[in-house]
Design an enzyme around this catalytic site. Sequence first.
Site, PDB file in Angstrom:
ATOM      1  N   ASP A 461       7.063  11.063   7.498  1.00 34.34           N
ATOM      2  CA  ASP A 461       6.481   9.733   7.671  1.00 34.34           C
ATOM      3  C   ASP A 461       7.088   8.815   6.614  1.00 34.34           C
ATOM      4  O   ASP A 461       7.085   9.144   5.414  1.00 34.34           O
ATOM      5  CB  ASP A 461       4.962   9.794   7.508  1.00 34.34           C
ATOM      6  CG  ASP A 461       4.316   8.437   7.747  1.00 34.34           C
ATOM      7  OD1 ASP A 461       3.975   8.164   8.912  1.00 34.34           O
ATOM      8  OD2 ASP A 461       4.183   7.666   6.773  1.00 34.34           O
ATOM      9  N   ASN A 469       7.679  -3.868   7.325  1.00 35.96           N
ATOM     10  CA  ASN A 469       7.558  -4.765   8.475  1.00 35.96           C
ATOM     11  C   ASN A 469       6.977  -6.123   8.077  1.00 35.96           C
ATOM     12  O   ASN A 469       7.464  -7.178   8.511  1.00 35.96           O
ATOM     13  CB  ASN A 469       6.673  -4.121   9.553  1.00 35.96           C
ATOM     14  CG  ASN A 469       7.454  -3.200  10.465  1.00 35.96           C
ATOM     15  OD1 ASN A 469       8.680  -3.315  10.588  1.00 35.96           O
ATOM     16  ND2 ASN A 469       6.753  -2.286  11.108  1.00 35.96           N
ATOM     17  N   ASP A 478      13.018  -1.696  12.051  1.00 37.59           N
ATOM     18  CA  ASP A 478      13.791  -0.868  12.989  1.00 37.59           C
ATOM     19  C   ASP A 478      15.019  -0.271  12.308  1.00 37.59           C
ATOM     20  O   ASP A 478      15.390   0.879  12.567  1.00 37.59           O
ATOM     21  CB  ASP A 478      14.225  -1.708  14.188  1.00 37.59           C
ATOM     22  CG  ASP A 478      13.074  -2.035  15.130  1.00 37.59           C
ATOM     23  OD1 ASP A 478      12.008  -1.422  14.978  1.00 37.59           O
ATOM     24  OD2 ASP A 478      13.262  -2.894  16.019  1.00 37.59           O
ATOM     25  N   GLU A 507       6.513   5.425  12.757  1.00 42.84           N
ATOM     26  CA  GLU A 507       7.453   5.810  11.701  1.00 42.84           C
ATOM     27  C   GLU A 507       7.405   7.304  11.400  1.00 42.84           C
ATOM     28  O   GLU A 507       7.919   7.758  10.377  1.00 42.84           O
ATOM     29  CB  GLU A 507       7.152   5.011  10.423  1.00 42.84           C
ATOM     30  CG  GLU A 507       5.829   5.313   9.767  1.00 42.84           C
ATOM     31  CD  GLU A 507       4.668   4.482  10.309  1.00 42.84           C
ATOM     32  OE1 GLU A 507       3.677   4.344   9.590  1.00 42.84           O
ATOM     33  OE2 GLU A 507       4.771   3.957  11.443  1.00 42.84           O
TER      34      GLU A 507
END
Length: 582
Positions: A461, A469, A478, A507
């Site tokens: 993770d 973000n 991304d 993620e």
Amino acid sequence: MKQFQFNYHSTASLKKELRKIKQWCALHITSKMIFHIFSNTIDKDRISEVCKIIKTEIPEAIFMGSSTNGNILYGALSERDISIVCTVCEFPSTHAEILQYHLTNETMHSVMDDLVAKIKDRPWVKGVDMLVTIRGMSMTPFCEALQNVPEDVEIFGGGAFNSDMNDDRSCVFSSSGGYSNNGVVFLLIGGEDFHITTTHVTGWKPLGRTFHVTKADGSTLYQLDGKPAYSVYFKYLNIRNDEHFFVNTLEFPFFYEHGGLNLLRAPVSSNPDGSIVMTADIEEDVVARLAYGDPLTILQSVYSSGSDIEEFQPEAVRIYSCAARRTFWGVDEISKETLPFQSIAPTSGFYTSGEFLRTNGYMNQHNVTLVVAAAREGNIDPQKETDFHYDDHEFTGKVSLITRLATFIEASTNELEKANEQLAFVAISDGLTKLYNRAEIQKRIKERLATGKPLSLIMMDIDNFKHVNDTYGHKEGDNVIIGLSDLLRNGIAERNPKASAGRWGGEEFMLLLPFDLEYVKLAAADIVRDFAGLEFPMAGHQTVSVGVTTAIEGESLDSLLVRVDKALYEAKRTGKNRFVVL
């Protein structure tokens, strides 16, 4: 080695040809005289008359023959129904012997045991040339028994046939056992100065989609993809389950891999229940496709095989070619694939109901195949020049049309296969990372777990991903996700080719490794270190938390997934940018 080839016209003409042979032999040193008689008729009286004349005129000769679907003389289709080939061996060290047996399903094992024993008792044997009546029998046990013949012995031959392909009657005959409707004849030949080589030509190419053999028993193919096998021919080729089924399917055999070779299998008949009878056993769980003939591919294969034969410098070439190939080419074009061998050495043979050849240690019964055997006495002459030639562009009529259709089919099939591969990839992959999606990676974990083999999981993770973000935007987010996925993909390619990587969601990522825990701990440490070393355009360096576990014998998928998730949670709770093993 000297060979004489001629057609049978009458008793008088046969005697004349035999006298020519005797005159030649009187002027040369000879050891063995072997006749092959190919008969496009099963008329016992006519065949027996030919055999009687040979036996009377040349009593020291041995002979063998069979009924055929057409004869090959001087490399071309003969216009006569009986063709005769006389091979005169010139080296005293050359030996030859003919054996004939009555062959049925009941006698097959005893016949093959006796043959194998005889070959082992004759260390001079270099080749076994056989003619056999095969209709109504599975030849798989026959081929399996021939595996016991010493590996350095070439084995080849053809199945006797009938001029009418819908007529099951056929025959073999020889100087050893006479005329038989259920038999097999073997020519054992060899010696220290005798050399033989073999090859085969197909040229048939897979057509369209694959079919999974879901039910088969011996030589009976019951189901493809869970449906009656016959339905494939009806759905895709509009071939009906009637008395013409055999002839109509000859040009569209099944194509599948067996023993390292691509084999073709033409059905013999169809049954009312939709099952199909083959001439050899077909295994369950193999993947097969229908196949079609491509004239250019066939002739290119002929050229490749002929070039190899040319280097061998044979003095005689024998061809056993499937009757389906004669049907495919038609009378006007059929000799295009056999006549080139005549430019190397005298070439003869016949059109069969099945072809036999041992290749790469496996004895196979072929269909829709051209088997070539080339022989010589003595060593290769380095000064000898040959001119192997074939014509690959002048086609007429049916074959011209087939050539164009074959080109269209191949291009269309390739496009369809690529499209299907793309669809299949999309169905199991994640759109952003191009790794496996969650459903696919979970399926792979479940399948590996069921085998009981070593299985370890690494669950990852990306740390503080929401901050990435929120601060730099989803495009940079991304980039970070793609960075981790590329790292996993490259690591698998370089160090763990048996591993599988997938995006578990958002993620989170999952890595399946078919290894024990000690190896996987090293891989987890590499992932933590290497990801931290990446630098992204705006987000700079990021870190990843990793959970590691290994499967316990007998545990469930849910239990395994819960444990690796707990390991990941513990890595997050204890500071991130690390891995934890549970």
